[in-house]
Design an enzyme around this catalytic site. Structure first.
Site, PDB file in Angstrom:
ATOM      1  N   LYS A  42      78.943 114.704  31.862  1.00 38.49           N
ATOM      2  CA  LYS A  42      77.569 114.785  32.392  1.00 38.49           C
ATOM      3  C   LYS A  42      76.564 114.426  31.292  1.00 38.49           C
ATOM      4  CE  LYS A  42      78.611 116.026  36.603  1.00 38.49           C
ATOM      5  NZ  LYS A  42      78.315 115.180  37.759  1.00 38.49           N
ATOM      6  N   TYR A  54      84.276 117.959  31.186  1.00 35.87           N
ATOM      7  CA  TYR A  54      83.377 117.791  32.342  1.00 35.87           C
ATOM      8  C   TYR A  54      81.919 117.777  31.875  1.00 35.87           C
ATOM      9  CZ  TYR A  54      80.666 119.317  36.418  1.00 35.87           C
ATOM     10  OH  TYR A  54      79.704 119.435  37.397  1.00 35.87           O
TER      11      TYR A  54
HETATM   12  P1  NAI Z   1      82.802 118.277  44.967  1.00 36.89           P
HETATM   13  O1  NAI Z   1      83.955 118.208  44.042  1.00 36.89           O
HETATM   14  O2  NAI Z   1      82.908 119.155  46.162  1.00 36.89           O
HETATM   15  O3  NAI Z   1      82.382 116.817  45.441  1.00 36.89           O
HETATM   16  C1  NAI Z   1      82.499 115.676  44.627  1.00 36.89           C
HETATM   17  C2  NAI Z   1      82.922 114.531  45.498  1.00 36.89           C
HETATM   18  O4  NAI Z   1      83.114 113.379  44.657  1.00 36.89           O
HETATM   19  C3  NAI Z   1      84.246 114.780  46.233  1.00 36.89           C
HETATM   20  O5  NAI Z   1      84.079 114.646  47.623  1.00 36.89           O
HETATM   21  C4  NAI Z   1      85.192 113.738  45.670  1.00 36.89           C
HETATM   22  O6  NAI Z   1      86.099 113.220  46.634  1.00 36.89           O
HETATM   23  C5  NAI Z   1      84.221 112.670  45.157  1.00 36.89           C
HETATM   24  N1  NAI Z   1      84.851 111.867  44.126  1.00 36.89           N
HETATM   25  C6  NAI Z   1      85.661 112.277  43.115  1.00 36.89           C
HETATM   26  N2  NAI Z   1      86.109 111.225  42.411  1.00 36.89           N
HETATM   27  C7  NAI Z   1      85.576 110.121  42.990  1.00 36.89           C
HETATM   28  C8  NAI Z   1      85.694 108.738  42.730  1.00 36.89           C
HETATM   29  N3  NAI Z   1      86.465 108.255  41.727  1.00 36.89           N
HETATM   30  N4  NAI Z   1      85.029 107.883  43.524  1.00 36.89           N
HETATM   31  C9  NAI Z   1      84.266 108.345  44.555  1.00 36.89           C
HETATM   32  N5  NAI Z   1      84.121 109.651  44.847  1.00 36.89           N
HETATM   33  C10 NAI Z   1      84.771 110.529  44.074  1.00 36.89           C
HETATM   34  O7  NAI Z   1      81.534 118.713  44.075  1.00 36.89           O
HETATM   35  P2  NAI Z   1      80.156 119.316  44.589  1.00 36.89           P
HETATM   36  O8  NAI Z   1      80.162 120.762  44.358  1.00 36.89           O
HETATM   37  O9  NAI Z   1      79.835 118.781  45.909  1.00 36.89           O
HETATM   38  O10 NAI Z   1      79.171 118.687  43.503  1.00 36.89           O
HETATM   39  C11 NAI Z   1      78.551 117.434  43.698  1.00 36.89           C
HETATM   40  C12 NAI Z   1      78.038 116.922  42.373  1.00 36.89           C
HETATM   41  O11 NAI Z   1      77.122 117.843  41.809  1.00 36.89           O
HETATM   42  C13 NAI Z   1      79.144 116.718  41.336  1.00 36.89           C
HETATM   43  O12 NAI Z   1      78.845 115.559  40.574  1.00 36.89           O
HETATM   44  C14 NAI Z   1      79.036 117.952  40.459  1.00 36.89           C
HETATM   45  O13 NAI Z   1      79.474 117.681  39.148  1.00 36.89           O
HETATM   46  C15 NAI Z   1      77.543 118.243  40.520  1.00 36.89           C
HETATM   47  N6  NAI Z   1      77.255 119.658  40.343  1.00 36.89           N
HETATM   48  C16 NAI Z   1      77.511 120.544  41.365  1.00 36.89           C
HETATM   49  C17 NAI Z   1      77.212 121.875  41.217  1.00 36.89           C
HETATM   50  C18 NAI Z   1      77.393 122.834  42.338  1.00 36.89           C
HETATM   51  O14 NAI Z   1      76.958 123.978  42.203  1.00 36.89           O
HETATM   52  N7  NAI Z   1      77.993 122.445  43.457  1.00 36.89           N
HETATM   53  C19 NAI Z   1      76.684 122.386  39.945  1.00 36.89           C
HETATM   54  C20 NAI Z   1      76.469 121.382  38.939  1.00 36.89           C
HETATM   55  C21 NAI Z   1      76.734 120.056  39.151  1.00 36.89           C
HETATM   56  C1  15L Z   2      79.265 122.919  38.137  1.00 35.53           C
HETATM   57  O1  15L Z   2      78.916 121.985  37.425  1.00 35.53           O
HETATM   58  C2  15L Z   2      80.338 122.757  39.143  1.00 35.53           C
HETATM   59  O2  15L Z   2      80.326 121.481  39.733  1.00 35.53           O
HETATM   60  C3  15L Z   2      80.290 123.803  40.240  1.00 35.53           C
HETATM   61  O3  15L Z   2      81.535 123.790  40.910  1.00 35.53           O
HETATM   62  C4  15L Z   2      80.003 125.206  39.701  1.00 35.53           C
HETATM   63  O4  15L Z   2      81.082 125.658  39.011  1.00 35.53           O
HETATM   64  C5  15L Z   2      78.752 125.178  38.841  1.00 35.53           C
HETATM   65  O5  15L Z   2      78.756 124.144  37.879  1.00 35.53           O
HETATM   66  C6  15L Z   2      78.498 126.486  38.084  1.00 35.53           C
HETATM   67  O6  15L Z   2      78.378 126.457  36.871  1.00 35.53           O
HETATM   68  O7  15L Z   2      78.382 127.524  38.754  1.00 35.53           O
END
Ligand code: NAI
Ligand code: 15L
Length: 265
Positions: free
Chosen positions: A139, A135
């Site tokens: 990124k 993962y």
């Molecule tokens: P999440 O997993 O809840 O949302 C990601 C969305 O991307 C999902 O709704 C999923 O259906 C969609 N997705 C997955 N594969 C796909 C594809 N092939 N085509 C189109 N859509 C697709 O993740 P979250 O927590 O909302 O995070 C959003 C973004 O921010 C992600 O890229 C994650 O890596 C990044 N991120 C989030 C963090 C957090 O604290 N929530 C921390 C660091 C990074």
């Molecule tokens: C991420 O990159 C993930 O998308 C999120 O689900 C959390 O695990 C976050 O990092 C984290 O490190 O807390």
């Protein structure tokens, strides 16, 4: 103000926190995800799209003036699952942007690009990548793609290494990594308002007293996060068991991700 802002991954956790709160950033918002979004306003401009489908991504991006790219796999998974969504998906998004007038992109990168640094390390935007799994590598790849498109075509992107974005920090590690949704929205607003963005790395964390990250090199954006996880420290100290000091979650910036096996499914 932007015309149309596209949010990929809009059905996910972060998408749900921000998608209805971007009225000061853009006149209209297009939402997209591979799955239908629960609780979506029936009048929303929602376009289902698999990021791995290049033609569909090209159609999705056409007519958009900015992109918040949240879509993809968001935790450690097998390479087979990460490849289409996070690697081919980023390729398709940047190619679509190149073909459609270079709309500015906020790329949701992650702290897992630098997950193997110790929590005693202090990092700025120039820290060498130390990804903590496939993962994090995906990124890292996304950041490299964004940089190449900036150098070659002038495509501007904000590479936001998000820490942990949720309504409140939940554990000790998040006292360093927490990004409040309000601070994230303020960052999105700055990224799309600033005259010249370039292609900066920005650590997506609130103004946490215990932060590990220094955003001095992107100070020109004028982003001033308002929240500090310290306001939640007493609650966490009262309610969350303190991890062993030798546990991954207490040693490494990437926390438990550094302890994940290679997934094979
Ligand atoms: P999440 O997993 O809840 O949302 C990601 C969305 O991307 C999902 O709704 C999923 O259906 C969609 N997705 C997955 N594969 C796909 C594809 N092939 N085509 C189109 N859509 C697709 O993740 P979250 O927590 O909302 O995070 C959003 C973004 O921010 C992600 O890229 C994650 O890596 C990044 N991120 C989030 C963090 C957090 O604290 N929530 C921390 C660091 C990074
Ligand atoms: C991420 O990159 C993930 O998308 C999120 O689900 C959390 O695990 C976050 O990092 C984290 O490190 O807390």
């Amino acid at each position: 103000m932007l015309g149309k802002l596209l949010i990929t991954g809009a059905a996910g956790g972060l998408g749900g926190l921000i998608r209805d709160r971007l009225g000061l950033v853009a006149r209209s918002v297009r939402l997209s995800d591979i799955v239908a979004s629960e609780g979506l306003d029936p009048d929303a401009d929602f376009v289902p799209c698999d990021l791995a489908d290049a033609s569909a991504v090209n159609r999705l991006v056409a007519g958009c003036d900015g992109i918040v790219h949240l879509g993809g796999i968001s935790t450690e998974k097998s390479f087979a699952r990460i490849l289409p969504a996070n690697i081919i998906g980023v390729h398709n998004l940047y190619e679509a942007a190149r073909r459609n007038g270079l709309p500015r992109i906020l790329f949701a990168s992650s702290n897992h690009v630098v997950g193997y640094y110790r929590q005693t390390d202090r990092l700025d935007a120039d820290a060498a990548h130390r990804p903590d799994g496939w993962y994090g590598i995906s990124k890292s790849f996304g950041e490299a793609v964004a940089l190449m498109y900036f150098e070659k075509f002038g495509q501007e992107s904000a590479l936001v290494r998000i820490g942990s974005c949720l309504a409140e920090p939940k554990d000790y590690r998040m006292l360093a990594t927490w990004l409040s949704p309000e601070d994230f929205i303020a960052l999105i607003a700055r990224v799309f308002a600033v005259d010249k963005l370039g292609c900066p790395v920005i650590y997506g964390a609130s103004a946490n007293t215990r932060s590990w990250w220094d955003n001095g090199k992107s100070a020109y954006l004028g982003w001033e996060p308002k929240h500090d996880s310290e306001d939640h420290a007493h609650r966490i100290e009262r309610t969350v068991p303190k991890p062993d000091r030798n546990a991954a979650v207490a040693l490494y910036q990437g926390g438990v991700f550094t302890d994940e096996p290679i997934h094979e499914d």
